[in-house]
Design a protein around this motif. Structure first.
Motif, PDB file in Angstrom:
ATOM      1  N   ALA A  33       0.729  -1.071  -0.003  1.00  0.00           N
ATOM      2  CA  ALA A  33       0.140  -0.057   0.029  1.00  0.00           C
ATOM      3  C   ALA A  33       0.913   1.250  -0.048  1.00  0.00           C
ATOM      4  O   ALA A  33       1.747   1.383   0.749  1.00  0.00           O
ATOM      5  N   GLY A  34       0.649   2.141  -0.824  1.00  0.00           N
ATOM      6  CA  GLY A  34       1.433   3.423  -1.053  1.00  0.00           C
ATOM      7  C   GLY A  34       2.472   3.539  -1.505  1.00  0.00           C
ATOM      8  O   GLY A  34       3.433   4.439  -1.204  1.00  0.00           O
ATOM      9  N   GLN A  35       3.103   2.164  -2.132  1.00  0.00           N
ATOM     10  CA  GLN A  35       4.608   2.567  -2.725  1.00  0.00           C
ATOM     11  C   GLN A  35       4.460   1.602  -3.818  1.00  0.00           C
ATOM     12  O   GLN A  35       3.713   0.588  -4.104  1.00  0.00           O
ATOM     13  N   ALA A  36       5.748   1.891  -4.721  1.00  0.00           N
ATOM     14  CA  ALA A  36       5.887   1.283  -6.012  1.00  0.00           C
ATOM     15  C   ALA A  36       6.309  -0.226  -5.579  1.00  0.00           C
ATOM     16  O   ALA A  36       7.294  -0.431  -5.074  1.00  0.00           O
ATOM     17  N   THR A  37       5.296  -0.993  -5.983  1.00  0.00           N
ATOM     18  CA  THR A  37       5.829  -2.600  -5.451  1.00  0.00           C
ATOM     19  C   THR A  37       5.427  -3.616  -6.709  1.00  0.00           C
ATOM     20  O   THR A  37       4.292  -3.496  -7.007  1.00  0.00           O
ATOM     21  N   GLU A  38       6.496  -4.406  -6.933  1.00  0.00           N
ATOM     22  CA  GLU A  38       6.036  -5.462  -8.096  1.00  0.00           C
ATOM     23  C   GLU A  38       5.762  -6.720  -7.165  1.00  0.00           C
ATOM     24  O   GLU A  38       6.856  -7.170  -6.856  1.00  0.00           O
ATOM     25  N   ILE A  39       4.680  -7.099  -7.109  1.00  0.00           N
ATOM     26  CA  ILE A  39       4.433  -8.403  -6.311  1.00  0.00           C
ATOM     27  C   ILE A  39       4.417  -9.688  -7.241  1.00  0.00           C
ATOM     28  O   ILE A  39       3.732  -9.521  -8.133  1.00  0.00           O
ATOM     29  N   THR A  40       5.168 -10.555  -6.653  1.00  0.00           N
ATOM     30  CA  THR A  40       5.052 -11.943  -7.261  1.00  0.00           C
ATOM     31  C   THR A  40       4.670 -12.972  -6.440  1.00  0.00           C
ATOM     32  O   THR A  40       5.038 -13.062  -5.121  1.00  0.00           O
ATOM     33  N   GLN A  41       3.662 -13.681  -6.434  1.00  0.00           N
ATOM     34  CA  GLN A  41       3.037 -14.804  -5.796  1.00  0.00           C
ATOM     35  C   GLN A  41       3.609 -16.235  -6.218  1.00  0.00           C
ATOM     36  O   GLN A  41       3.514 -16.415  -7.230  1.00  0.00           O
ATOM     37  N   VAL A  42       4.025 -16.819  -4.946  1.00  0.00           N
ATOM     38  CA  VAL A  42       4.610 -18.025  -5.195  1.00  0.00           C
ATOM     39  C   VAL A  42       3.781 -19.047  -4.358  1.00  0.00           C
ATOM     40  O   VAL A  42       3.819 -18.665  -2.971  1.00  0.00           O
ATOM     41  N   SER A  43       3.136 -19.988  -4.863  1.00  0.00           N
ATOM     42  CA  SER A  43       2.171 -20.712  -4.283  1.00  0.00           C
ATOM     43  C   SER A  43       2.568 -22.303  -4.103  1.00  0.00           C
ATOM     44  O   SER A  43       2.695 -22.860  -5.229  1.00  0.00           O
ATOM     45  N   LEU A  44       2.913 -22.885  -2.982  1.00  0.00           N
ATOM     46  CA  LEU A  44       3.174 -24.164  -3.013  1.00  0.00           C
ATOM     47  C   LEU A  44       2.071 -25.065  -3.422  1.00  0.00           C
ATOM     48  O   LEU A  44       2.556 -26.095  -3.818  1.00  0.00           O
ATOM     49  N   ALA A  45       0.988 -24.695  -3.251  1.00  0.00           N
ATOM     50  CA  ALA A  45      -0.158 -25.264  -3.642  1.00  0.00           C
ATOM     51  C   ALA A  45      -0.160 -25.709  -5.152  1.00  0.00           C
ATOM     52  O   ALA A  45      -0.467 -26.499  -5.617  1.00  0.00           O
ATOM     53  N   GLU A  46       0.267 -24.731  -5.931  1.00  0.00           N
ATOM     54  CA  GLU A  46       0.606 -24.889  -7.314  1.00  0.00           C
ATOM     55  C   GLU A  46       1.778 -25.769  -7.787  1.00  0.00           C
ATOM     56  O   GLU A  46       1.961 -26.303  -8.835  1.00  0.00           O
ATOM     57  N   LEU A  47       2.849 -25.436  -7.111  1.00  0.00           N
ATOM     58  CA  LEU A  47       4.122 -26.055  -7.310  1.00  0.00           C
ATOM     59  C   LEU A  47       4.278 -27.321  -6.730  1.00  0.00           C
ATOM     60  O   LEU A  47       5.181 -28.140  -7.082  1.00  0.00           O
ATOM     61  N   ALA A  48       3.592 -27.842  -5.716  1.00  0.00           N
ATOM     62  CA  ALA A  48       3.453 -29.059  -5.124  1.00  0.00           C
ATOM     63  C   ALA A  48       3.894 -30.353  -5.992  1.00  0.00           C
ATOM     64  O   ALA A  48       4.601 -31.155  -5.848  1.00  0.00           O
ATOM     65  N   PRO A  49       2.828 -30.470  -7.118  1.00  0.00           N
ATOM     66  CA  PRO A  49       2.957 -31.432  -7.969  1.00  0.00           C
ATOM     67  C   PRO A  49       4.349 -31.459  -8.739  1.00  0.00           C
ATOM     68  O   PRO A  49       4.829 -32.505  -9.336  1.00  0.00           O
ATOM     69  N   LEU A  50       4.939 -30.381  -8.938  1.00  0.00           N
ATOM     70  CA  LEU A  50       6.320 -30.310  -9.522  1.00  0.00           C
ATOM     71  C   LEU A  50       7.593 -30.504  -8.781  1.00  0.00           C
ATOM     72  O   LEU A  50       8.617 -30.811  -9.267  1.00  0.00           O
ATOM     73  N   LEU A  51       7.530 -30.498  -7.502  1.00  0.00           N
ATOM     74  CA  LEU A  51       8.660 -30.820  -6.775  1.00  0.00           C
ATOM     75  C   LEU A  51       9.187 -32.191  -6.636  1.00  0.00           C
ATOM     76  O   LEU A  51      10.383 -32.313  -6.649  1.00  0.00           O
ATOM     77  N   PRO A  52       8.527 -33.050  -6.448  1.00  0.00           N
ATOM     78  CA  PRO A  52       8.841 -34.393  -6.352  1.00  0.00           C
ATOM     79  C   PRO A  52       9.882 -34.846  -7.447  1.00  0.00           C
ATOM     80  O   PRO A  52       9.548 -34.760  -8.528  1.00  0.00           O
ATOM     81  N   GLY A  53      10.982 -35.225  -6.982  1.00  0.00           N
ATOM     82  CA  GLY A  53      11.802 -35.819  -8.102  1.00  0.00           C
ATOM     83  C   GLY A  53      12.881 -34.911  -8.377  1.00  0.00           C
ATOM     84  O   GLY A  53      14.107 -35.065  -8.928  1.00  0.00           O
ATOM     85  N   VAL A  54      12.872 -33.479  -7.916  1.00  0.00           N
ATOM     86  CA  VAL A  54      13.516 -32.309  -8.406  1.00  0.00           C
ATOM     87  C   VAL A  54      14.520 -32.075  -7.290  1.00  0.00           C
ATOM     88  O   VAL A  54      14.287 -31.882  -6.287  1.00  0.00           O
TER      89      VAL A  54
END
Length: 180
Positions: A33-54
């Motif tokens: 709020a009130g400042q120039a911010t570039e927000i990136t969301q990282v969600s483990l719920a979305e990444l969870a299927p990609l993590l095993p084996g990496v």
């Protein structure tokens, strides 16, 4: 005009919706709020299927590689994780195992966690803070812990939690200005 602050918000929950994600959203909105911010969301719920084996970031599929790169390039991190058996989830740790050990040096990190009861309130101090100390981040002194009772339908319903969020945000803002 200075470049926007790169704020990366990491949700450590493998569920959607989640209380941790709601807590993270409130903290992120307050910080941006009130400042120039570039927000990136990282969600483990979305990444969870990609993590095993990496086992290495170089072996990560594209979506996971993008999340790793975003975390490593962050000016500020906001991290929220649920308590699972007294700690953060294993897949959350696995994600941070893929982060280069020198990439987060001196990055301010606002820590948050959610759990079923007050019994797990020290998870921030005993689990999350040591993890980010390994990366030599600047973990901000005030973290936010919430219990299931602080939410209704995955939305913050507790005035006390809202006050804790506001206090944590107000104390974190100087760190954002210092990074900008």
């Amino acid at each position: 005009m200075s470049a926007p602050i790169k704020l990366v918000a990491v949700s450590g929950s493998t569920s959607q919706p989640s209380r941790s994600a709601a807590l993270l959203d409130a903290l992120t909105a307050g910080l941006a709020a009130g400042q120039a911010t570039e927000i990136t969301q990282v969600s483990l719920a979305e990444l969870a299927p990609l993590l095993p084996g990496v086992v290495s970031a170089k072996d990560a599929p594209p979506a996971l590689a993008q999340a790793i790169a975003a975390i490593e390039r962050a000016d500020v991190l906001v991290v929220a994780a649920p308590v699972y058996r007294g700690s953060y989830p294993g897949l959350f740790k696995h994600l941070f195992d893929l982060i280069h050990h020198e990439s987060l040096f001196n990055v301010p990190v606002l820590l948050a966690a959610s759990g079923g009861s007050d019994r797990h309130a020290l998870v921030i101090e005993h689990q999350l803070r040591p993890l980010f100390a390994f990366f030599q981040t600047l973990t901000l002194p005030l973290g936010v812990y919430a219990t299931d009772a602080d939410f209704a339908d995955y939305r913050i319903s507790s005035p006390a939690l809202a006050e804790r969020i506001e206090l944590a945000v107000s104390r974190a803002r100087p760190w954002l200005r210092a990074r900008g």
